[in-house]
Write a protein that holds these residues in place. Structure first.
Motif, PDB file in Angstrom:
ATOM      1  N   GLU A  44       0.815  -1.220   0.000  1.00 51.16           N
ATOM      2  CA  GLU A  44       0.000   0.000   0.000  1.00 51.16           C
ATOM      3  C   GLU A  44       0.854   1.278   0.000  1.00 51.16           C
ATOM      4  O   GLU A  44       0.817   2.060   0.959  1.00 51.16           O
ATOM      5  N   ALA A  47      -0.943   4.525   0.867  1.00 54.68           N
ATOM      6  CA  ALA A  47      -1.501   4.804   2.191  1.00 54.68           C
ATOM      7  C   ALA A  47      -0.675   5.891   2.866  1.00 54.68           C
ATOM      8  O   ALA A  47       0.551   5.808   2.924  1.00 54.68           O
ATOM      9  N   ARG A  62      -5.037   9.972  10.839  1.00 49.27           N
ATOM     10  CA  ARG A  62      -5.607   8.709  10.348  1.00 49.27           C
ATOM     11  C   ARG A  62      -5.028   8.469   8.965  1.00 49.27           C
ATOM     12  O   ARG A  62      -4.491   9.382   8.335  1.00 49.27           O
ATOM     13  N   ILE A  63      -5.189   7.192   8.506  1.00 45.93           N
ATOM     14  CA  ILE A  63      -4.699   6.850   7.169  1.00 45.93           C
ATOM     15  C   ILE A  63      -5.778   7.159   6.132  1.00 45.93           C
ATOM     16  O   ILE A  63      -6.950   6.860   6.349  1.00 45.93           O
ATOM     17  N   VAL A  64      -5.369   7.752   5.017  1.00 49.34           N
ATOM     18  CA  VAL A  64      -6.228   7.821   3.829  1.00 49.34           C
ATOM     19  C   VAL A  64      -5.376   7.402   2.627  1.00 49.34           C
ATOM     20  O   VAL A  64      -4.155   7.282   2.736  1.00 49.34           O
ATOM     21  N   LEU A  65      -6.044   7.186   1.498  1.00 54.92           N
ATOM     22  CA  LEU A  65      -5.317   6.740   0.315  1.00 54.92           C
ATOM     23  C   LEU A  65      -5.064   7.890  -0.646  1.00 54.92           C
ATOM     24  O   LEU A  65      -5.996   8.624  -0.999  1.00 54.92           O
ATOM     25  N   TYR A  77      -9.785  11.091  -1.087  1.00 57.39           N
ATOM     26  CA  TYR A  77     -11.252  11.142  -1.053  1.00 57.39           C
ATOM     27  C   TYR A  77     -11.761  10.712   0.309  1.00 57.39           C
ATOM     28  O   TYR A  77     -11.200   9.803   0.936  1.00 57.39           O
ATOM     29  N   THR A  78     -12.832  11.346   0.716  1.00 60.22           N
ATOM     30  CA  THR A  78     -13.388  11.032   2.028  1.00 60.22           C
ATOM     31  C   THR A  78     -14.808  11.575   2.141  1.00 60.22           C
ATOM     32  O   THR A  78     -15.367  12.108   1.187  1.00 60.22           O
ATOM     33  N   ASN A  79     -15.363  11.434   3.346  1.00 56.15           N
ATOM     34  CA  ASN A  79     -16.670  11.996   3.658  1.00 56.15           C
ATOM     35  C   ASN A  79     -16.437  13.412   4.195  1.00 56.15           C
ATOM     36  O   ASN A  79     -15.686  13.607   5.157  1.00 56.15           O
ATOM     37  N   SER A  82     -17.101  13.978   7.892  1.00 53.33           N
ATOM     38  CA  SER A  82     -16.358  13.173   8.871  1.00 53.33           C
ATOM     39  C   SER A  82     -15.625  14.094   9.852  1.00 53.33           C
ATOM     40  O   SER A  82     -15.598  15.323   9.673  1.00 53.33           O
ATOM     41  N   ALA A  83     -15.009  13.486  10.845  1.00 58.41           N
ATOM     42  CA  ALA A  83     -14.231  14.288  11.805  1.00 58.41           C
ATOM     43  C   ALA A  83     -13.130  15.063  11.074  1.00 58.41           C
ATOM     44  O   ALA A  83     -12.912  16.253  11.338  1.00 58.41           O
ATOM     45  N   LYS A  84     -12.463  14.408  10.120  1.00 55.78           N
ATOM     46  CA  LYS A  84     -11.398  15.115   9.394  1.00 55.78           C
ATOM     47  C   LYS A  84     -11.966  16.243   8.542  1.00 55.78           C
ATOM     48  O   LYS A  84     -11.379  17.303   8.414  1.00 55.78           O
ATOM     49  N   GLN A 142     -19.820   9.781   8.396  1.00 57.11           N
ATOM     50  CA  GLN A 142     -18.616   9.047   8.795  1.00 57.11           C
ATOM     51  C   GLN A 142     -18.093   9.669  10.095  1.00 57.11           C
ATOM     52  O   GLN A 142     -18.129  10.888  10.237  1.00 57.11           O
ATOM     53  N   SER A 143     -17.651   8.828  10.998  1.00 60.90           N
ATOM     54  CA  SER A 143     -17.148   9.218  12.323  1.00 60.90           C
ATOM     55  C   SER A 143     -18.276   9.451  13.329  1.00 60.90           C
ATOM     56  O   SER A 143     -18.007   9.704  14.506  1.00 60.90           O
TER      57      SER A 143
HETATM   58  C1  LIG Z   1      -5.190   1.455   4.572  1.00 57.24           C
HETATM   59  C2  LIG Z   1      -6.323   2.404   4.901  1.00 57.24           C
HETATM   60  C3  LIG Z   1      -6.832   3.219   3.919  1.00 57.24           C
HETATM   61  C4  LIG Z   1      -7.860   4.125   4.199  1.00 57.24           C
HETATM   62  N1  LIG Z   1      -8.276   4.974   3.221  1.00 57.24           N
HETATM   63  C5  LIG Z   1      -9.225   5.905   3.507  1.00 57.24           C
HETATM   64  C6  LIG Z   1      -9.592   6.884   2.527  1.00 57.24           C
HETATM   65  O1  LIG Z   1      -9.027   6.958   1.408  1.00 57.24           O
HETATM   66  N2  LIG Z   1     -10.560   7.767   2.853  1.00 57.24           N
HETATM   67  C7  LIG Z   1     -11.178   7.760   4.084  1.00 57.24           C
HETATM   68  O2  LIG Z   1     -12.054   8.577   4.307  1.00 57.24           O
HETATM   69  N3  LIG Z   1     -10.831   6.869   5.034  1.00 57.24           N
HETATM   70  C8  LIG Z   1      -9.863   5.950   4.777  1.00 57.24           C
HETATM   71  N4  LIG Z   1      -9.480   5.046   5.748  1.00 57.24           N
HETATM   72  C9  LIG Z   1     -10.166   5.113   7.076  1.00 57.24           C
HETATM   73  C10 LIG Z   1      -9.564   6.262   7.902  1.00 57.24           C
HETATM   74  O3  LIG Z   1      -8.290   5.872   8.422  1.00 57.24           O
HETATM   75  C11 LIG Z   1     -10.468   6.708   9.058  1.00 57.24           C
HETATM   76  O4  LIG Z   1     -10.771   5.630   9.896  1.00 57.24           O
HETATM   77  C12 LIG Z   1     -11.781   7.331   8.568  1.00 57.24           C
HETATM   78  O5  LIG Z   1     -11.595   8.114   7.410  1.00 57.24           O
HETATM   79  C13 LIG Z   1     -12.416   8.204   9.653  1.00 57.24           C
HETATM   80  O6  LIG Z   1     -11.496   9.203  10.027  1.00 57.24           O
HETATM   81  P1  LIG Z   1     -11.954  10.517  10.846  1.00 57.24           P
HETATM   82  O7  LIG Z   1     -12.927  10.050  11.888  1.00 57.24           O
HETATM   83  O8  LIG Z   1     -10.691  11.053  11.427  1.00 57.24           O
HETATM   84  O9  LIG Z   1     -12.569  11.459   9.858  1.00 57.24           O
HETATM   85  C14 LIG Z   1      -8.432   4.160   5.495  1.00 57.24           C
HETATM   86  C15 LIG Z   1      -7.899   3.336   6.499  1.00 57.24           C
HETATM   87  C16 LIG Z   1      -6.857   2.476   6.221  1.00 57.24           C
HETATM   88  C17 LIG Z   1      -6.273   1.643   7.332  1.00 57.24           C
END
Ligand SMILES: Cc1cc2nc3c(=O)[nH]c(=O)nc-3n(C[C@H](O)[C@H](O)[C@H](O)COP(=O)(O)O)c2cc1C
Length: 221
Positions: A44, A47, A62-65, A77-79, A82-84, A142-143
């Protein structure tokens, strides 16, 4: 129970960074390093740890891609709710970290964050597998807290009925991409004896011709 890791250490000897021979643009080096990570079959390589800090001044990570490297920065990309997403709405600055153990490298990026265009987010959302699309609708907000897993699964099943396998799942308004415009980027290469190489590129805002110039400096490890 406590655990003691103070005797655990590795020597880093896989590469080096030389301020004289690196490219003028950090994007070039970022591309080279990303390609090397892919070739080395880093698990990954996309990541990345994303650190944000909202109005409460408490950092969270936190991890995102990583989904794209643009001319200005990087996209994930995300919600948006969300918290972030809330952190970013309150403070549009972030830091991102890649760690590739196999190459003894880390890359640290900081910059301003902004939502990408909705049509670009939608184009990516529509490319995602059907079940991931449904999952994005389930995880709203999300979150947010959910009573138990069954609640999530019931919502997933209901949405699967509403949007069967070959139907189009609409792009949620609350979901999309953020672009981090790179202001500063540090390339870190592990070296022996903790004499690691750290080269930082900083955007030179004084340039008058509109082109982005970068200055570099070496930091003590
Ligand atoms: C390998 C991996 C990839 C992830 N990729 C994403 C991503 O691209 N986008 C995302 O919103 N969360 C991703 N997550 C989940 C986040 O780490 C996190 O749990 C989620 O976004 C909620 O975060 P927040 O509460 O801080 O907003 C990934 C987690 C892992 C372990």
């Amino acid at each position: 129970m406590s655990m003691d890791f103070t005797d655990q250490r590795l020597s880093y000897e896989k590469g080096q960074l030389d301020q004289e021979s690196i490219p003028a643009s950090p994007f070039e080096l970022l591309n080279v390093w990303m390609n090397e990570a892919i070739e080395a079959q880093v698990q990954e390589p996309y990541a990345m740890s994303l650190a944000t800090c909202g109005a409460d001044n408490k950092p969270s990570v936190r991890i995102v891609l990583l989904r794209e490297i643009t001319e200005k920065g990087i996209v994930f990309y995300t919600n948006y709710e969300s918290a972030k997403g809330q952190d970013i709405a309150e403070n549009p600055n972030a830091e991102v970290l890649f760690f590739w153990h196999e190459l003894e490298r880390q890359i640290r990026i900081s910059g301003g964050v902004a939502k990408i265009a909705a049509d670009k987010s939608s184009a990516y959302f529509q490319k995602r597998p059907h079940d991931s699309q449904v999952g994005a609708w389930v995880s709203q907000p999300q979150s947010g807290m959910v009573a138990n897993r069954e609640v999530m699964e019931a919502k997933f099943d209901a949405l699967q009925n509403q949007y069967p396998e070959n139907s189009q799942v609409p792009t949620p308004e609350f979901w999309g991409g953020y672009e981090i415009t790179i202001n500063e980027i540090e390339f870190w290469q592990g070296r022996a004896n903790r004499m690691h190489d750290r080269i930082v590129y900083t955007q030179d805002k004084s340039s008058s011709n509109g082109a982005v110039n970068w200055t570099t400096k070496r930091l003590l490890p």
